[in-house]
Design an enzyme around this catalytic site. Structure first.
Site, PDB file in Angstrom:
ATOM      1  N   CYS A 283      34.282  52.127  38.203  1.00 15.93           N
ATOM      2  CA  CYS A 283      34.828  52.169  36.690  1.00 15.93           C
ATOM      3  C   CYS A 283      36.326  52.170  36.865  1.00 15.93           C
ATOM      4  O   CYS A 283      36.926  51.365  36.174  1.00 15.93           O
ATOM      5  CB  CYS A 283      34.492  53.508  35.964  1.00 15.93           C
ATOM      6  SG  CYS A 283      32.695  53.389  35.593  1.00 15.93           S
ATOM      7  N   LYS A 343      32.556  58.888  46.647  1.00 15.08           N
ATOM      8  CA  LYS A 343      32.796  60.542  46.286  1.00 15.08           C
ATOM      9  C   LYS A 343      31.368  60.986  46.644  1.00 15.08           C
ATOM     10  O   LYS A 343      30.372  60.329  46.710  1.00 15.08           O
ATOM     11  CB  LYS A 343      33.013  60.670  44.807  1.00 15.08           C
ATOM     12  CG  LYS A 343      31.762  60.129  43.802  1.00 15.08           C
ATOM     13  CD  LYS A 343      32.170  60.628  42.428  1.00 15.08           C
ATOM     14  CE  LYS A 343      30.808  60.672  41.632  1.00 15.08           C
ATOM     15  NZ  LYS A 343      31.226  60.867  40.222  1.00 15.08           N
TER      16      LYS A 343
END
Ligand code: UDX
Length: 455
Positions: A283, A343
């Site tokens: 994103c 992540k």
């Protein structure tokens, strides 16, 4: 309510499963046959906490189905979500070809009833609600009568890894529409979440004290802009922390202390201030490029947003420079990397710092051994050309390596003893791209330790 969702990606699948869990009747349309197959068997094609269990439940309840055709599923829907991919083109502009296909199919199915709400859930460029209307009317082959349908914007803020939690317990729901009936219909759809009246699923408990979710009712353009502005701000906050970290290193301050010290100011807040190897994911980079592109289309030069991007790009390269400083010649040297995912909690590699670091180290001639508890199959599948050796475990990756670079803060990594790391490496250089350890403890274990923003 009857809900139809185009696209079983992160947003479409999670939204669909959650709405079905809340009692709506959901049909998801997905064009990739293997995804349809796997979802029907109760196995989500993406790794997301609690999703498989919830998917199995909603399939069994009959509230959720997935199909590969839009034939017959638009007519009966009260709300139709467009949640297909909008990948960036080389220019930074979003590629709307899948949105167009969905909109044409929706247009094709409209007209047998009134007041159907078409919702842009995918992150689409500012002004896309109007564009989607044009495509819907192309598919319909004309202009439907007043109030047969309308297009609304309902941006999604879910994070990967906590997607179900973020959907059930969001900080806010943003609804942008220019027809009051559409807003009413969407509020009815989300009522159980807005009022927190549902029984929490066993996988994802409700946070203590949450009894209502904030609602932002606005126009369509503002709703679209909220999504871009939110992601741009979060990415800027991280780039800011990284810039401060780079100054901290030079003056001898510790960015962990500095972030804590500024984060306690409620106007700043302590979240998204972790300095490290930089942000990635599907994103931030995409949305920043699209916002920069839009700004420039309108003759505005968005300096701050461009710096957010360039600080992040440099931050990844800085990891490699640091290794060069410590190791000098990289050619032929064996280097271990812990963490590939952008992540923890996901197998997603989109725009992951690891990709930049691996590419650069390869170019410099390093022999790279990698370990990630979840994302290795994704790297093998999507980047088969990369010359890396996949280790079966974190410690195995260290054998014979002259340096370890940590790029993802998987909790399991910080539980590994520093002594064990120092012993397993053939030369004890540790580039801690996520500040998992303290410099003092690492040095006491005999490591040549390099964190980010601390010396
Ligand atoms: C983000 C937004 O948070 C979410 O609201 C939006 O809908 C989609 O984009 P996501 O990409 O899943 O979600 O990840 P997020 O948890 O926001 O992390 C993004 C990146 O920033 C990761 O690479 C993470 O490692 C990095 N990050 C995050 C930092 O480097 N420091 C921080 O302090 C926080």
């Amino acid at each position: 309510m009857q809900v139809t969702i185009f696209g079983a990606g992160y947003v479409g699948l999670v939204t669909g499963v959650v709405l079905a869990e809340l009692g709506h009747r959901v049909t998801v349309i997905e064009v990739v046959a293997e995804k349809v197959q796997s979802i029907r068997q109760g196995t989500s094609p993406i790794y997301e906490h609690g999703l498989d269990a919830m998917l199995t439940r909603v399939l069994a309840s009959g509230n959720f189905q997935v199909t590969d055709t839009s034939e017959g599923v638009v007519e009966s829907a009260d709300v139709i979500f467009i949640a297909v991919g909008t990948p960036p083109l080389a220019s930074g502009e979003a590629d709307l070809r899948y949105v167009r296909q969905a909109a044409l199919a929706i247009g094709h199915g409209l007209g047998s009833r009134k007041r159907q709400v078409v919702v842009n859930k995918a992150t689409v460029p500012i002004g896309s609600a109007n564009q989607v209307e044009v495509w819907i009317e192309d598919g319909f082959d004309g202009k439907p009568a007043e109030d047969v349908y309308t297009v609304a914007s309902n941006p999604e803020f879910l994070r990967e890894g906590t997607a179900i939690y973020d959907t059930l317990y969001p900080d806010r729901i943003v609804l942008g529409a220019d027809r009051s009936w559409a807003l009413e219909q969407l509020k009815a759809l989300y009522r159980p979440i807005l009022d927190q009246t549902f029984s929490p699923p066993p996988e994802v408990m409700r946070p203590r004290g949450l009894s209502a979710v904030a609602l932002v009712e606005t126009d369509r353009i503002s709703a679209e802009m909220i999504k871009y502005a939110a992601n741009a701000f979060l990415a800027t906050k991280i780039s800011f922390a990284n810039e401060i970290a780079n100054i901290c290193e030079r003056v001898g301050a510790d960015v962990i202390e500095v972030s804590r010290g500024i984060g306690l100011d409620r106007r700043i807040g302590d979240r998204f201030l972790n300095a490290g190897a930089g942000w990635g994911g599907s994103c931030f980079g995409k949305d920043l490029s699209a916002l920069i592109y839009t700004a420039e289309e309108y003759g505005y030069h968005p300096q701050l947003l461009q710096s957010t991007v360039s600080v992040n790009r440099d931050q990844r390269h800085r990891i490699v420079s640091r290794l060069q400083n410590a190791l000098k010649t990289i050619k032929g040297r064996r280097v271990a990397i812990w963490g590939l995912a952008f992540k923890p909690g996901t197998d997603d590699l989109r725009d992951a710092p690891s990709l930049t670091v691996i590419a650069e180290l390869s170019r410099l001639g390093a022999r790279i051994h990698v370990y990630d508890p979840v994302a290795m199959p994704t790297l093998k599948r999507d980047y088969p050309e990369l010359e890396v050796v996949y280790a079966n475990g974190a410690i195995e990756a260290l054998a014979g390596a002259e340096a370890l670079i940590v790029l993802t803060e998987w909790p399991a990594f910080s539980q590994i003893g520093l002594d064990q790391i120092a012993q397993a490496l053939s030369r004890p250089i540790l580039i801690d791209g996520r500040n998992l350890w303290t410099p003092g403890a690492a040095r006491a274990a005999g490591l040549d330790y390099h964190g980010v923003g601390r010396s």
